[in-house]
Design a protein around this motif. Structure first.
Motif, PDB file in Angstrom:
ATOM      1  N   LYS A  59       0.749  -1.229   0.050  1.00  0.00           N
ATOM      2  CA  LYS A  59       0.069  -0.072  -0.139  1.00  0.00           C
ATOM      3  C   LYS A  59       0.731   1.429   0.443  1.00  0.00           C
ATOM      4  CE  LYS A  59      -3.922  -1.782   2.207  1.00  0.00           C
ATOM      5  NZ  LYS A  59      -4.969  -1.935   2.309  1.00  0.00           N
ATOM      6  N   ILE A  60       2.402   1.360   0.761  1.00  0.00           N
ATOM      7  CA  ILE A  60       2.706   2.142   0.525  1.00  0.00           C
ATOM      8  C   ILE A  60       4.000   2.854  -0.987  1.00  0.00           C
ATOM      9  CG2 ILE A  60       4.865   3.541   1.824  1.00  0.00           C
ATOM     10  CD1 ILE A  60       4.192   1.780   4.184  1.00  0.00           C
ATOM     11  N   LYS A  61       3.377   1.449  -1.485  1.00  0.00           N
ATOM     12  CA  LYS A  61       4.580   1.417  -2.705  1.00  0.00           C
ATOM     13  C   LYS A  61       3.023   1.734  -3.571  1.00  0.00           C
ATOM     14  CE  LYS A  61       6.122  -0.740  -6.085  1.00  0.00           C
ATOM     15  NZ  LYS A  61       6.923  -2.635  -6.629  1.00  0.00           N
ATOM     16  N   GLU A  62       2.174   1.869  -4.061  1.00  0.00           N
ATOM     17  CA  GLU A  62       1.195   1.664  -4.591  1.00  0.00           C
ATOM     18  C   GLU A  62       1.721   4.032  -3.814  1.00  0.00           C
ATOM     19  OE1 GLU A  62      -2.402   0.383  -4.405  1.00  0.00           O
ATOM     20  OE2 GLU A  62      -0.900  -1.788  -3.688  1.00  0.00           O
ATOM     21  N   LEU A  63       1.200   4.192  -2.924  1.00  0.00           N
ATOM     22  CA  LEU A  63       0.482   5.839  -2.716  1.00  0.00           C
ATOM     23  C   LEU A  63       2.112   6.748  -3.439  1.00  0.00           C
ATOM     24  CD1 LEU A  63      -0.444   6.221   1.217  1.00  0.00           C
ATOM     25  CD2 LEU A  63      -1.381   7.368  -0.918  1.00  0.00           C
ATOM     26  N   GLU A  64       2.921   5.675  -3.185  1.00  0.00           N
ATOM     27  CA  GLU A  64       4.623   6.478  -3.964  1.00  0.00           C
ATOM     28  C   GLU A  64       4.299   6.729  -5.587  1.00  0.00           C
ATOM     29  OE1 GLU A  64       7.658   4.228  -2.574  1.00  0.00           O
ATOM     30  OE2 GLU A  64       7.522   5.112  -0.013  1.00  0.00           O
ATOM     31  N   GLU A  65       3.677   5.583  -5.817  1.00  0.00           N
ATOM     32  CA  GLU A  65       4.183   5.577  -6.944  1.00  0.00           C
ATOM     33  C   GLU A  65       2.850   6.509  -7.932  1.00  0.00           C
ATOM     34  OE1 GLU A  65       3.126   1.453  -8.290  1.00  0.00           O
ATOM     35  OE2 GLU A  65       5.372   0.834  -7.877  1.00  0.00           O
TER      36      GLU A  65
ATOM     37  N   LYS B 287      -5.982  14.115  -7.394  1.00  0.00           N
ATOM     38  CA  LYS B 287      -5.323  13.220  -6.173  1.00  0.00           C
ATOM     39  C   LYS B 287      -5.747  12.331  -5.232  1.00  0.00           C
ATOM     40  CE  LYS B 287      -1.673  13.177  -8.931  1.00  0.00           C
ATOM     41  NZ  LYS B 287      -1.141  11.681  -9.713  1.00  0.00           N
ATOM     42  N   TYR B 288      -6.428  12.631  -4.075  1.00  0.00           N
ATOM     43  CA  TYR B 288      -6.972  12.594  -3.615  1.00  0.00           C
ATOM     44  C   TYR B 288      -8.218  11.412  -3.899  1.00  0.00           C
ATOM     45  CZ  TYR B 288      -5.986  15.413   0.837  1.00  0.00           C
ATOM     46  OH  TYR B 288      -5.351  16.050   1.834  1.00  0.00           O
ATOM     47  N   LYS B 289      -8.715  11.559  -5.215  1.00  0.00           N
ATOM     48  CA  LYS B 289     -10.111  10.632  -5.508  1.00  0.00           C
ATOM     49  C   LYS B 289      -8.736   9.327  -5.759  1.00  0.00           C
ATOM     50  CE  LYS B 289     -13.620  13.634  -6.614  1.00  0.00           C
ATOM     51  NZ  LYS B 289     -14.505  14.482  -7.828  1.00  0.00           N
ATOM     52  N   GLU B 290      -7.494   9.526  -6.660  1.00  0.00           N
ATOM     53  CA  GLU B 290      -6.935   8.410  -7.438  1.00  0.00           C
ATOM     54  C   GLU B 290      -6.597   7.691  -6.295  1.00  0.00           C
ATOM     55  OE1 GLU B 290      -2.723   8.074  -9.660  1.00  0.00           O
ATOM     56  OE2 GLU B 290      -3.611   9.968  -9.312  1.00  0.00           O
ATOM     57  N   VAL B 291      -5.933   8.205  -5.066  1.00  0.00           N
ATOM     58  CA  VAL B 291      -5.565   7.511  -4.091  1.00  0.00           C
ATOM     59  C   VAL B 291      -6.972   7.106  -3.347  1.00  0.00           C
ATOM     60  CG1 VAL B 291      -4.480   7.749  -1.694  1.00  0.00           C
ATOM     61  CG2 VAL B 291      -4.016   8.849  -3.423  1.00  0.00           C
ATOM     62  N   GLY B 292      -8.118   7.336  -2.633  1.00  0.00           N
ATOM     63  CA  GLY B 292      -9.204   6.789  -2.669  1.00  0.00           C
ATOM     64  C   GLY B 292      -9.423   5.166  -3.227  1.00  0.00           C
ATOM     65  N   ASP B 293      -9.481   6.200  -4.769  1.00  0.00           N
ATOM     66  CA  ASP B 293     -10.047   4.737  -6.336  1.00  0.00           C
ATOM     67  C   ASP B 293      -9.074   3.533  -6.348  1.00  0.00           C
ATOM     68  OD1 ASP B 293     -12.249   5.660  -6.613  1.00  0.00           O
ATOM     69  OD2 ASP B 293     -11.172   7.201  -8.208  1.00  0.00           O
ATOM     70  N   LYS B 294      -7.740   3.691  -5.781  1.00  0.00           N
ATOM     71  CA  LYS B 294      -6.727   2.636  -6.166  1.00  0.00           C
ATOM     72  C   LYS B 294      -6.281   2.024  -4.788  1.00  0.00           C
ATOM     73  CE  LYS B 294      -4.609   4.891 -10.196  1.00  0.00           C
ATOM     74  NZ  LYS B 294      -3.111   5.017 -10.821  1.00  0.00           N
ATOM     75  N   ILE B 295      -6.398   2.467  -3.997  1.00  0.00           N
ATOM     76  CA  ILE B 295      -5.818   2.225  -2.109  1.00  0.00           C
ATOM     77  C   ILE B 295      -6.749   1.864  -1.684  1.00  0.00           C
ATOM     78  CG2 ILE B 295      -4.693   2.312  -0.394  1.00  0.00           C
ATOM     79  CD1 ILE B 295      -2.996   4.248  -2.171  1.00  0.00           C
ATOM     80  N   LYS B 296      -7.373   0.767  -1.508  1.00  0.00           N
ATOM     81  CA  LYS B 296      -8.243  -0.176   0.104  1.00  0.00           C
ATOM     82  C   LYS B 296      -7.876   0.153   1.191  1.00  0.00           C
ATOM     83  CE  LYS B 296     -11.171  -4.198   0.640  1.00  0.00           C
ATOM     84  NZ  LYS B 296     -10.843  -5.709   1.096  1.00  0.00           N
ATOM     85  N   ASP B 297      -9.247   0.988   1.440  1.00  0.00           N
ATOM     86  CA  ASP B 297      -9.253   0.965   3.246  1.00  0.00           C
ATOM     87  C   ASP B 297      -7.810   2.572   3.471  1.00  0.00           C
ATOM     88  OD1 ASP B 297     -10.923  -0.847   3.573  1.00  0.00           O
ATOM     89  OD2 ASP B 297      -9.682  -2.437   3.753  1.00  0.00           O
ATOM     90  N   VAL B 298      -7.417   2.735   2.763  1.00  0.00           N
ATOM     91  CA  VAL B 298      -6.801   4.593   3.161  1.00  0.00           C
ATOM     92  C   VAL B 298      -7.800   5.835   3.751  1.00  0.00           C
ATOM     93  CG1 VAL B 298      -7.220   5.566   1.119  1.00  0.00           C
ATOM     94  CG2 VAL B 298      -4.730   5.723   1.605  1.00  0.00           C
TER      95      VAL B 298
END
Length: 97
Positions: free
Chosen positions: A40-46, A83-94
């Protein structure tokens, strides 16, 4: 459906606040909480890759969660919200703070 309406209202209010309080482009500090999971941290960094973001992490006292701070220069309030929406769409339970 109510969650989407609530989200739309939240983002509209955030957009207005950012527009009024900030001169753009500007540095923006995102804060997220995820379960302690390297993937999940790696996904955020990407998501913020190639944007010149400074990303810092800090584990919770029990080591269950990780706080991720992302300091990055953004062009306008719309870009911040995207970016907020992208994070919410790509990372579960953030959790976005």
């Amino acid at each position: 459906m109510p969650d989407k309406k609530k989200s739309a209202e939240f983002y509209k209010k955030l957009h207005t606040q950012l527009e009024q309080d900030t001169t753009w482009p500007a540095a923006y500090l995102y804060k997220f909480i995820v379960t302690k999971d390297a993937e999940k941290i790696k996904e955020l960094e990407e998501i913020f890759d190639n944007m010149g973001a400074v990303i810092t992490t800090k584990d919770s006292a029990k080591g269950t969660y990780t706080s991720v701070s992302v300091n990055v220069r953004m062009n306008d309030p719309g870009h911040v919200i995207e970016k907020y929406k992208e994070v919410g769409d790509k990372i579960k339970d953030v959790i976005s703070l």
